[in-house]
Scaffold this motif. Structure first.
Motif, PDB file in Angstrom:
ATOM      1  N   CYS A 319       0.869  -0.990  -0.005  1.00  8.37           N
ATOM      2  CA  CYS A 319       0.133  -0.049  -0.083  1.00  8.37           C
ATOM      3  C   CYS A 319       1.016   1.307   0.043  1.00  8.37           C
ATOM      4  N   ILE A 320       1.730   1.106   1.062  1.00  8.48           N
ATOM      5  CA  ILE A 320       2.879   2.529   0.900  1.00  8.48           C
ATOM      6  C   ILE A 320       3.565   2.702  -0.373  1.00  8.48           C
ATOM      7  N   GLU A 321       4.112   1.474  -0.929  1.00  4.73           N
ATOM      8  CA  GLU A 321       4.611   1.322  -2.149  1.00  4.73           C
ATOM      9  C   GLU A 321       3.929   2.179  -3.172  1.00  4.73           C
ATOM     10  N   ILE A 322       2.380   1.832  -3.490  1.00  6.85           N
ATOM     11  CA  ILE A 322       1.572   2.270  -4.270  1.00  6.85           C
ATOM     12  C   ILE A 322       1.440   3.880  -4.117  1.00  6.85           C
ATOM     13  N   PHE A 323       1.432   4.602  -2.817  1.00  4.20           N
ATOM     14  CA  PHE A 323       1.493   5.833  -2.716  1.00  4.20           C
ATOM     15  C   PHE A 323       2.847   6.401  -3.185  1.00  4.20           C
ATOM     16  N   GLY A 324       3.793   5.942  -3.218  1.00  2.58           N
ATOM     17  CA  GLY A 324       5.094   6.314  -3.582  1.00  2.58           C
ATOM     18  C   GLY A 324       5.165   6.372  -5.226  1.00  2.58           C
ATOM     19  N   ILE A 325       4.534   5.471  -5.741  1.00  2.00           N
ATOM     20  CA  ILE A 325       4.565   5.435  -7.343  1.00  2.00           C
ATOM     21  C   ILE A 325       3.471   6.489  -7.896  1.00  2.00           C
ATOM     22  N   MET A 326       2.292   6.599  -7.014  1.00  2.62           N
ATOM     23  CA  MET A 326       1.665   7.807  -7.366  1.00  2.62           C
ATOM     24  C   MET A 326       2.074   9.127  -7.245  1.00  2.62           C
ATOM     25  N   ILE A 327       2.867   9.424  -6.585  1.00  2.15           N
ATOM     26  CA  ILE A 327       3.709  10.554  -6.415  1.00  2.15           C
ATOM     27  C   ILE A 327       4.722  10.579  -7.460  1.00  2.15           C
ATOM     28  N   GLY A 341      -5.848  10.891   3.403  1.00  2.00           N
ATOM     29  CA  GLY A 341      -5.342  10.061   4.694  1.00  2.00           C
ATOM     30  C   GLY A 341      -4.046   9.352   4.142  1.00  2.00           C
ATOM     31  N   ALA A 342      -3.449   9.634   2.912  1.00  2.00           N
ATOM     32  CA  ALA A 342      -2.190   8.779   2.558  1.00  2.00           C
ATOM     33  C   ALA A 342      -0.783   9.328   3.248  1.00  2.00           C
ATOM     34  N   VAL A 343      -0.981  10.777   3.231  1.00  2.00           N
ATOM     35  CA  VAL A 343       0.079  11.355   3.848  1.00  2.00           C
ATOM     36  C   VAL A 343       0.093  10.958   5.616  1.00  2.00           C
ATOM     37  N   GLN A 344      -0.830  11.244   5.978  1.00  2.00           N
ATOM     38  CA  GLN A 344      -1.098  10.922   7.480  1.00  2.00           C
ATOM     39  C   GLN A 344      -0.671   9.696   8.000  1.00  2.00           C
ATOM     40  N   ILE A 345      -1.004   8.568   7.312  1.00  2.00           N
ATOM     41  CA  ILE A 345      -0.422   7.118   7.530  1.00  2.00           C
ATOM     42  C   ILE A 345       0.851   7.132   7.542  1.00  2.00           C
ATOM     43  N   CYS A 346       1.621   7.651   6.597  1.00  2.00           N
ATOM     44  CA  CYS A 346       2.986   7.549   6.329  1.00  2.00           C
ATOM     45  C   CYS A 346       3.639   8.217   7.420  1.00  2.00           C
ATOM     46  N   LEU A 347       3.100   9.292   7.888  1.00  2.00           N
ATOM     47  CA  LEU A 347       3.709  10.397   9.012  1.00  2.00           C
ATOM     48  C   LEU A 347       3.608   9.298  10.517  1.00  2.00           C
ATOM     49  N   ASP A 348       2.153   8.848  10.606  1.00  2.00           N
ATOM     50  CA  ASP A 348       2.151   8.335  11.874  1.00  2.00           C
ATOM     51  C   ASP A 348       2.982   6.930  11.883  1.00  2.00           C
ATOM     52  N   LEU A 364       9.655   6.777   3.951  1.00  3.69           N
ATOM     53  CA  LEU A 364      10.585   7.646   3.798  1.00  3.69           C
ATOM     54  C   LEU A 364      10.699   7.996   2.053  1.00  3.69           C
ATOM     55  N   ARG A 365      10.642   6.757   1.629  1.00  3.12           N
ATOM     56  CA  ARG A 365      10.687   7.095   0.059  1.00  3.12           C
ATOM     57  C   ARG A 365       9.537   7.868  -0.359  1.00  3.12           C
ATOM     58  N   PHE A 366       8.420   7.506   0.048  1.00  2.00           N
ATOM     59  CA  PHE A 366       7.191   8.362  -0.247  1.00  2.00           C
ATOM     60  C   PHE A 366       7.306   9.519  -0.211  1.00  2.00           C
ATOM     61  N   PHE A 367       7.876  10.197   1.239  1.00  4.95           N
ATOM     62  CA  PHE A 367       8.182  11.559   1.377  1.00  4.95           C
ATOM     63  C   PHE A 367       9.396  12.358   0.474  1.00  4.95           C
ATOM     64  N   GLU A 368      10.211  11.423  -0.006  1.00 10.84           N
ATOM     65  CA  GLU A 368      11.287  11.820  -0.588  1.00 10.84           C
ATOM     66  C   GLU A 368      10.595  12.332  -2.098  1.00 10.84           C
ATOM     67  N   TYR A 369       9.584  11.586  -2.587  1.00 11.69           N
ATOM     68  CA  TYR A 369       9.021  11.595  -4.113  1.00 11.69           C
ATOM     69  C   TYR A 369       8.051  12.999  -3.856  1.00 11.69           C
ATOM     70  N   LEU A 370       7.364  12.975  -2.633  1.00  8.35           N
ATOM     71  CA  LEU A 370       6.403  14.019  -2.400  1.00  8.35           C
ATOM     72  C   LEU A 370       7.422  15.561  -2.343  1.00  8.35           C
ATOM     73  N   PHE A 371       8.388  15.449  -1.371  1.00 10.74           N
ATOM     74  CA  PHE A 371       9.203  16.677  -1.473  1.00 10.74           C
ATOM     75  C   PHE A 371       9.775  17.069  -2.817  1.00 10.74           C
ATOM     76  N   THR A 433      11.771  23.562   5.952  1.00 14.03           N
ATOM     77  CA  THR A 433      10.460  24.029   5.348  1.00 14.03           C
ATOM     78  C   THR A 433      10.388  24.540   4.091  1.00 14.03           C
ATOM     79  N   VAL A 434      11.523  25.121   3.624  1.00 17.42           N
ATOM     80  CA  VAL A 434      11.651  25.426   2.118  1.00 17.42           C
ATOM     81  C   VAL A 434      11.946  24.296   1.264  1.00 17.42           C
ATOM     82  N   TYR A 435      12.539  23.313   1.866  1.00 21.87           N
ATOM     83  CA  TYR A 435      12.610  22.159   0.939  1.00 21.87           C
ATOM     84  C   TYR A 435      11.288  21.298   0.845  1.00 21.87           C
ATOM     85  N   LEU A 436      10.562  21.643   1.820  1.00 23.88           N
ATOM     86  CA  LEU A 436       9.206  20.845   1.702  1.00 23.88           C
ATOM     87  C   LEU A 436       8.424  21.812   0.920  1.00 23.88           C
TER      88      LEU A 436
END
Length: 437
Positions: A319-327, A341-348, A364-371, A433-436
């Motif tokens: 499930c988390i891998e799929i969110f990474g691919i989506m981003i 809720g995808a970002v929230q479950i990764c943070l949690d 972490l990979r999901f957030f890397e792609y998101l950033f 914060t700027v990076y995000l």
């Protein structure tokens, strides 16, 4: 009724299977059928590692010797090997020990010889041999593919809704889904017939759940190089909608509080994993541009993660891998991932002290792609709209937004966790914060 794996005391399941193989050699044909049913039940209870230790070249050579010495009929060995192939496919295994086995060479020769017969061709035998060959092998020679594909297509085009036909169609589609995306297959006749199967099922519901999933797997593996046909999958055959609906229905069939060794749960969770892996393939290779039904898909996978995270870690990880691919690979709006809720479950998951390492890596990979995506958008915005005088104001607003959402501390922790990677050292000297934003 066999004792379940969880109830066995001091009994190694791999040893049990080996003992049954030895006993099989000394049974009558009728006794062999009962013994094979028992062997298949034992194999159902094996996990991936146990199955890998059992499926050896020695085992397949043993079966070939039994055929040669007429100690087992082709009907019985087919019953045995199809189930081996079924388990191999359902548990997503790559087992290459059969490729050089004597059994595989025998089957290849039998397929070619049977296909070349001008009269008296045994179509049923040819189907059985083709299914065994595709299910058990990882690599197929061209001659076999050009025999097996049309042979099995005749089976999958049957539209009767009786149970016997449904099982035949299911096994044929499962075998066809074993042909990987890099294997060359003549496209048009093959695809037109599989597309017809999908459309017919959507109207008449004549396929089993597994058969329907395999039909989609076949189409997606063949279509991914043909950009002109991608729209048909999304808009005409509604893959995203269909996959979401199937997942929602299967979620309700699982008792999420039980461990995966429960047989019924294991069957349902394997089907969920198969659909998730197909969705992952679709998003990765098709670079989804449209967003129809994606909100429903995101919400479905978020719910699936929450259900599975405690006892079914493989599902949660995919499930988390799929969110990474989506981003990373689609134009799905990151706002939809946040709102659903995808970002929230990764943070949690990152802040949990009990979280598994591989889940942390996926998060972490999901957030890397998101950033990276948000950074790219920020760059474009700054290029076009933000003048130098407003830059500090923009930074302050971004910081306040980040702080209000509770992301600031977690994002900083994320960056710290990557400090050992040289690629991220420069990041630590920048404003997080700027990076995000």
């Amino acid at each position: 009724m066999r004792i379940s794996k969880g109830a066995k005391i001091g009994k190694n399941i791999c040893c049990e299977y080996a003992e049954l193989v030895v006993e099989l050699e000394h049974c009558t044909e009728r006794e062999q059928k009962r013994k094979i049913e028992e062997m298949n039940e034992v194999m159902d209870e094996m996990n991936k590692e146990e199955l890998e230790s059992v499926l050896t070249e020695e085992l397949f050579n043993k079966f070939e010797k039994m055929i040669e010495e007429k100690k087992i009929s082709l009907e019985n060995v087919d019953m045995l090997l199809k189930h081996v192939g079924y388990c191999k496919k359902m548990k997503n295994m790559w087992v290459d020990c059969i490729n050089e086995s004597l059994l595989n060479k025998r089957f290849e020769k039998m397929i070619i010889d049977e296909n070349e017969k001008k009269e008296g061709k045994n179509e049923s035998l040819l189907v059985d041999l083709c299914e065994c060959s595709l299910l058990l092998n990882n690599v197929f020679n061209s001659e076999l593919k050009f025999i097996c594909v049309p042979c099995l297509l005749k089976v999958v085009l049957k539209k009767e809704e009786n149970e016997e036909t449904q099982i035949e169609v299911e096994m044929a589609l499962l075998a066809l889904s074993c042909i990987e995306l890099y294997d060359f297959i003549e496209q048009e006749p093959y695809l037109n017939e599989i597309k017809e199967i999908i459309k017919y099922h959507q109207k008449h519901h004549n396929l089993t759940r597994l058969a329907y999933q395999c039909a989609w797997e076949v189409v997606l593996k063949r279509y991914y190089r043909h950009e002109s046909l991608i729209k048909a999958i999304i808009n005409e055959y509604h893959y995203v909608r269909e996959a979401t609906r199937e997942l929602e229905e299967m979620k309700r069939c699982v008792d999420w509080k039980r461990m995966s060794c429960e047989q019924e749960n294991q069957k349902n969770t394997m089907m969920i994993l198969k659909w998730l892996r197909t969705i992952s393939f679709f998003l990765f290779y098709y670079s989804l541009k449209g967003q129809d039904n994606c909100i429903e898909l995101i919400a479905c996978i978020v719910g699936l993660f929450k259900d599975s995270n405690e006892n079914y870690e493989k599902i949660a990880d995919v499930c988390i891998e799929i969110f990474g691919i989506m981003i990373e690979n689609t134009s799905i709006n990151e706002v939809d991932l946040i709102r659903n809720g995808a970002v929230q479950i990764c943070l949690d998951e990152i802040v949990k002290t009990t979280s598994k390492d591989y889940l942390n890596v996926s998060c972490l990979r999901f957030f890397e792609y998101l950033f990276k995506r948000l950074n790219k958008k920020l760059f474009l915005i700054c290029e076009e709209y933000v003048v130098e005088a407003n830059w500090n104001l923009f930074k302050r607003k971004a910081f306040i937004m980040c702080e209000e959402e509770g992301y600031e501390d977690v994002i900083f922790s994320y960056c710290c966790s990557l400090i050992r990677n040289p690629e991220y050292i420069e990041l630590m000297s920048n404003d997080v914060t700027v990076y995000l934003f």
